[in-house]
Design a protein around this motif. Structure first.
Motif, PDB file in Angstrom:
ATOM      1  N   SER A 122       0.838  -1.206   0.000  1.00 37.94           N
ATOM      2  CA  SER A 122       0.000   0.000   0.000  1.00 37.94           C
ATOM      3  C   SER A 122       0.871   1.255   0.000  1.00 37.94           C
ATOM      4  O   SER A 122       2.097   1.173  -0.141  1.00 37.94           O
ATOM      5  CB  SER A 122      -0.932  -0.018   1.210  1.00 37.94           C
ATOM      6  N   GLY A 123       0.247   2.401   0.202  1.00 41.11           N
ATOM      7  CA  GLY A 123       0.924   3.694   0.117  1.00 41.11           C
ATOM      8  C   GLY A 123       2.233   3.823   0.871  1.00 41.11           C
ATOM      9  O   GLY A 123       3.169   4.471   0.375  1.00 41.11           O
ATOM     10  N   PRO A 124       2.363   3.256   2.078  1.00 38.83           N
ATOM     11  CA  PRO A 124       3.607   3.439   2.829  1.00 38.83           C
ATOM     12  C   PRO A 124       4.873   2.966   2.120  1.00 38.83           C
ATOM     13  O   PRO A 124       5.972   3.422   2.451  1.00 38.83           O
ATOM     14  CB  PRO A 124       3.357   2.626   4.109  1.00 38.83           C
ATOM     15  N   VAL A 125       4.759   2.071   1.128  1.00 34.87           N
ATOM     16  CA  VAL A 125       5.960   1.639   0.415  1.00 34.87           C
ATOM     17  C   VAL A 125       6.598   2.819  -0.325  1.00 34.87           C
ATOM     18  O   VAL A 125       7.789   2.780  -0.660  1.00 34.87           O
ATOM     19  CB  VAL A 125       5.630   0.482  -0.563  1.00 34.87           C
ATOM     20  N   THR A 126       5.836   3.897  -0.538  1.00 31.72           N
ATOM     21  CA  THR A 126       6.355   5.087  -1.222  1.00 31.72           C
ATOM     22  C   THR A 126       6.992   6.080  -0.253  1.00 31.72           C
ATOM     23  O   THR A 126       7.592   7.059  -0.706  1.00 31.72           O
ATOM     24  CB  THR A 126       5.238   5.817  -1.995  1.00 31.72           C
ATOM     25  N   TYR A 127       6.856   5.856   1.050  1.00 34.89           N
ATOM     26  CA  TYR A 127       7.315   6.844   2.027  1.00 34.89           C
ATOM     27  C   TYR A 127       8.841   6.826   2.148  1.00 34.89           C
ATOM     28  O   TYR A 127       9.474   5.758   2.109  1.00 34.89           O
ATOM     29  CB  TYR A 127       6.696   6.590   3.402  1.00 34.89           C
ATOM     30  N   ASN A 173      10.876   7.116   4.575  1.00 33.20           N
ATOM     31  CA  ASN A 173      11.482   6.378   5.690  1.00 33.20           C
ATOM     32  C   ASN A 173      11.143   4.890   5.684  1.00 33.20           C
ATOM     33  O   ASN A 173      11.354   4.203   6.682  1.00 33.20           O
ATOM     34  CB  ASN A 173      11.047   6.993   7.024  1.00 33.20           C
ATOM     35  N   ALA A 174      10.619   4.375   4.575  1.00 34.00           N
ATOM     36  CA  ALA A 174      10.146   2.986   4.535  1.00 34.00           C
ATOM     37  C   ALA A 174      11.001   2.112   3.622  1.00 34.00           C
ATOM     38  O   ALA A 174      10.489   1.298   2.870  1.00 34.00           O
ATOM     39  CB  ALA A 174       8.686   2.951   4.095  1.00 34.00           C
ATOM     40  N   GLU A 175      12.313   2.238   3.725  1.00 35.79           N
ATOM     41  CA  GLU A 175      13.192   1.412   2.904  1.00 35.79           C
ATOM     42  C   GLU A 175      12.994  -0.070   3.195  1.00 35.79           C
ATOM     43  O   GLU A 175      13.134  -0.913   2.299  1.00 35.79           O
ATOM     44  CB  GLU A 175      14.658   1.802   3.138  1.00 35.79           C
ATOM     45  N   TYR A 176      12.622  -0.399   4.431  1.00 33.33           N
ATOM     46  CA  TYR A 176      12.386  -1.807   4.767  1.00 33.33           C
ATOM     47  C   TYR A 176      11.240  -2.381   3.959  1.00 33.33           C
ATOM     48  O   TYR A 176      11.255  -3.569   3.591  1.00 33.33           O
ATOM     49  CB  TYR A 176      12.119  -1.953   6.267  1.00 33.33           C
ATOM     50  N   LEU A 177      10.222  -1.563   3.648  1.00 37.64           N
ATOM     51  CA  LEU A 177       9.115  -2.033   2.809  1.00 37.64           C
ATOM     52  C   LEU A 177       9.562  -2.211   1.364  1.00 37.64           C
ATOM     53  O   LEU A 177       9.146  -3.149   0.683  1.00 37.64           O
ATOM     54  CB  LEU A 177       7.945  -1.046   2.873  1.00 37.64           C
ATOM     55  N   ARG A 178      10.398  -1.302   0.894  1.00 39.64           N
ATOM     56  CA  ARG A 178      10.902  -1.437  -0.480  1.00 39.64           C
ATOM     57  C   ARG A 178      11.794  -2.672  -0.606  1.00 39.64           C
ATOM     58  O   ARG A 178      11.791  -3.340  -1.646  1.00 39.64           O
ATOM     59  CB  ARG A 178      11.619  -0.154  -0.906  1.00 39.64           C
ATOM     60  N   GLU A 179      12.530  -2.988   0.450  1.00 36.40           N
ATOM     61  CA  GLU A 179      13.323  -4.209   0.433  1.00 36.40           C
ATOM     62  C   GLU A 179      12.406  -5.422   0.376  1.00 36.40           C
ATOM     63  O   GLU A 179      12.663  -6.383  -0.355  1.00 36.40           O
ATOM     64  CB  GLU A 179      14.219  -4.283   1.674  1.00 36.40           C
ATOM     65  N   ALA A 180      11.313  -5.387   1.127  1.00 33.26           N
ATOM     66  CA  ALA A 180      10.333  -6.478   1.072  1.00 33.26           C
ATOM     67  C   ALA A 180       9.752  -6.602  -0.324  1.00 33.26           C
ATOM     68  O   ALA A 180       9.550  -7.718  -0.836  1.00 33.26           O
ATOM     69  CB  ALA A 180       9.223  -6.232   2.091  1.00 33.26           C
ATOM     70  N   ALA A 181       9.487  -5.465  -0.963  1.00 33.85           N
ATOM     71  CA  ALA A 181       8.923  -5.488  -2.318  1.00 33.85           C
ATOM     72  C   ALA A 181       9.915  -6.068  -3.320  1.00 33.85           C
ATOM     73  O   ALA A 181       9.502  -6.678  -4.315  1.00 33.85           O
ATOM     74  CB  ALA A 181       8.513  -4.078  -2.736  1.00 33.85           C
ATOM     75  N   ARG A 182      11.204  -5.883  -3.069  1.00 31.44           N
ATOM     76  CA  ARG A 182      12.203  -6.485  -3.950  1.00 31.44           C
ATOM     77  C   ARG A 182      12.289  -7.996  -3.747  1.00 31.44           C
ATOM     78  O   ARG A 182      12.516  -8.750  -4.700  1.00 31.44           O
ATOM     79  CB  ARG A 182      13.575  -5.846  -3.701  1.00 31.44           C
ATOM     80  N   VAL A 183      12.083  -8.428  -2.521  1.00 33.22           N
ATOM     81  CA  VAL A 183      12.202  -9.843  -2.170  1.00 33.22           C
ATOM     82  C   VAL A 183      10.980 -10.650  -2.607  1.00 33.22           C
ATOM     83  O   VAL A 183      11.084 -11.805  -3.028  1.00 33.22           O
ATOM     84  CB  VAL A 183      12.413  -9.987  -0.641  1.00 33.22           C
ATOM     85  N   ALA A 184       9.800 -10.050  -2.529  1.00 29.85           N
ATOM     86  CA  ALA A 184       8.553 -10.771  -2.806  1.00 29.85           C
ATOM     87  C   ALA A 184       8.524 -11.310  -4.237  1.00 29.85           C
ATOM     88  O   ALA A 184       8.801 -10.568  -5.188  1.00 29.85           O
ATOM     89  CB  ALA A 184       7.361  -9.850  -2.575  1.00 29.85           C
ATOM     90  N   PRO A 185       8.193 -12.578  -4.431  1.00 30.52           N
ATOM     91  CA  PRO A 185       8.082 -13.130  -5.789  1.00 30.52           C
ATOM     92  C   PRO A 185       6.972 -12.436  -6.571  1.00 30.52           C
ATOM     93  O   PRO A 185       5.946 -12.046  -6.003  1.00 30.52           O
ATOM     94  CB  PRO A 185       7.740 -14.604  -5.548  1.00 30.52           C
ATOM     95  N   PRO A 199      -0.476   7.364  -0.803  1.00 27.95           N
ATOM     96  CA  PRO A 199       0.933   7.355  -1.213  1.00 27.95           C
ATOM     97  C   PRO A 199       1.501   8.768  -1.297  1.00 27.95           C
ATOM     98  O   PRO A 199       0.767   9.754  -1.371  1.00 27.95           O
ATOM     99  CB  PRO A 199       0.878   6.703  -2.598  1.00 27.95           C
ATOM    100  N   THR A 200       2.828   8.835  -1.296  1.00 25.51           N
ATOM    101  CA  THR A 200       3.516  10.095  -1.585  1.00 25.51           C
ATOM    102  C   THR A 200       3.139  10.539  -2.999  1.00 25.51           C
ATOM    103  O   THR A 200       3.054   9.704  -3.896  1.00 25.51           O
ATOM    104  CB  THR A 200       5.032   9.873  -1.488  1.00 25.51           C
ATOM    105  N   PRO A 201       2.830  11.803  -3.240  1.00 26.28           N
ATOM    106  CA  PRO A 201       3.031  12.976  -2.392  1.00 26.28           C
ATOM    107  C   PRO A 201       1.756  13.455  -1.691  1.00 26.28           C
ATOM    108  O   PRO A 201       1.632  14.661  -1.438  1.00 26.28           O
ATOM    109  CB  PRO A 201       3.501  14.025  -3.404  1.00 26.28           C
ATOM    110  N   HIS A 202       0.862  12.542  -1.373  1.00 27.48           N
ATOM    111  CA  HIS A 202      -0.454  12.956  -0.868  1.00 27.48           C
ATOM    112  C   HIS A 202      -0.695  12.609   0.600  1.00 27.48           C
ATOM    113  O   HIS A 202      -1.847  12.513   1.025  1.00 27.48           O
ATOM    114  CB  HIS A 202      -1.551  12.350  -1.740  1.00 27.48           C
ATOM    115  N   ARG A 203       0.382  12.402   1.353  1.00 29.71           N
ATOM    116  CA  ARG A 203       0.194  12.162   2.781  1.00 29.71           C
ATOM    117  C   ARG A 203      -0.511  13.360   3.407  1.00 29.71           C
ATOM    118  O   ARG A 203      -0.230  14.507   3.095  1.00 29.71           O
ATOM    119  CB  ARG A 203       1.540  11.920   3.465  1.00 29.71           C
TER     120      ARG A 203
END
Length: 285
Positions: free
Chosen positions: A205-210, A212-224, A239-243
């Motif tokens: 969801s939207g937080p993957v764009t934030y 400070n959420a590099e951990y979510l982007r890493e998860a998105a890279r790992v997910a099949p 999502p950014t830029p609409h927080r």
């Protein structure tokens, strides 16, 4: 909280869908409390279900799943899904409301889950961030919902907030249904590996764009690729830029483009994979 609605993003070149939103809150079927500024801002727009669907289609978001969190929202979602071909419903008692998961209530949730246009049992799970329901009640409710999903053959949509290890442990102990979806996936790369190993879908969801959420982007890279979904959780988590503004299904392109960039893939290809994943998870539209 801004009452100004986000501008519509550039349309996608391929269709995608929103795997998790709350139409009832967006249209005001459940009136927002004075403390829920996000919902108040969304409801101030006075949108209808038809208008929300029309806006979403303009940017390539063809379909959506509206998710229940108590008996009232579950009934409402099932009724709306019955009237709209491009809407499916999920039905459940949210972990924050687990004290209300009585045998009678759960029996009606199961009855709703058996309807053809209801394709998910959720959102259910564990929430250790809030203490609105005891952990004992949450665990009992979660296990009951797992059994409902197993009996009805519907996808299990999980709310997991600060409870990763216990959610995974309950699924392993109880025996997960065929389809498990982690809504608004909030784990890191290691959590994503565990979910991938178990065959669980991860919906971003939207937080993957934030920022400070590099951990979510890493998860998105790992997910099949075959286990990725995308969602809004509208009217929450824009999502950014609409927080600071209310979210809506038409903002899915912003999250999808972020996921595509993170994974180094074409946006249209990712959209196609997500549409296929949606049918694998929820059944053919």
């Amino acid at each position: 909280m801004s009452r100004e609605l986000p501008v519509m993003p550039e349309p996608l070149s391929a269709e995608v869908f929103d795997s998790h939103c709350h139409l009832d809150i967006m249209v005001g079927d459940r009136k927002a409390s004075s403390g829920d500024q996000v919902a108040l801002a969304a409801q101030a727009a006075g949108a209808s279900v038809e208008a929300i669907l029309a806006d979403a289609r303009m940017v390539g978001v063809r379909r959506l799943v509206t998710i229940g969190y108590d008996l009232r929202s579950s009934r409402w979602g099932a009724e709306v899904a019955a009237r709209h071909d491009d809407v499916y419903a999920g039905v459940a008692i949210h972990p924050n409301e687990a004290h209300a998961a009585t045998p009678e209530t759960l029996a009606e949730i199961e009855e709703l889950a058996r309807l053809p246009h209801v394709r998910a049992v959720g959102e259910t799970g564990l929430d250790y961030f809030r203490d609105w329901a005891s952990r004992g009640d949450q665990h009992a409710s979660f296990r009951a919902h797992i059994e409902i999903a197993r009996r009805t053959g519907k996808a299990l949509v999980i709310h997991d907030r600060d409870a990763h290890d216990d959610v995974l442990a309950v699924l392993a102990d109880q025996g997960a249904p065929d389809v498990v979806i982690f809504h608004s996936f909030s784990g890191d790369g290691e959590m994503a590996k565990k979910c991938a190993d178990a065959g669980y879908f991860m919906s971003f969801s939207g937080p993957v764009t934030y920022k400070n959420a590099e951990y979510l982007r890493e998860a998105a890279r790992v997910a099949p690729a075959e286990l990725i979904l995308v969602e809004t959780d509208a009217p929450y988590l824009p999502p950014t830029p609409h927080r600071g503004k209310p979210n809506a299904p038409y903002l899915i392109p912003l999250t999808l483009r972020c996921l595509a960039e993170v994974r180094g893939v074409d946006v249209a290809d990712l959209a196609g994979a997500i549409m296929a994943n949606g049918e694998a998870a929820f059944g053919a539209w």
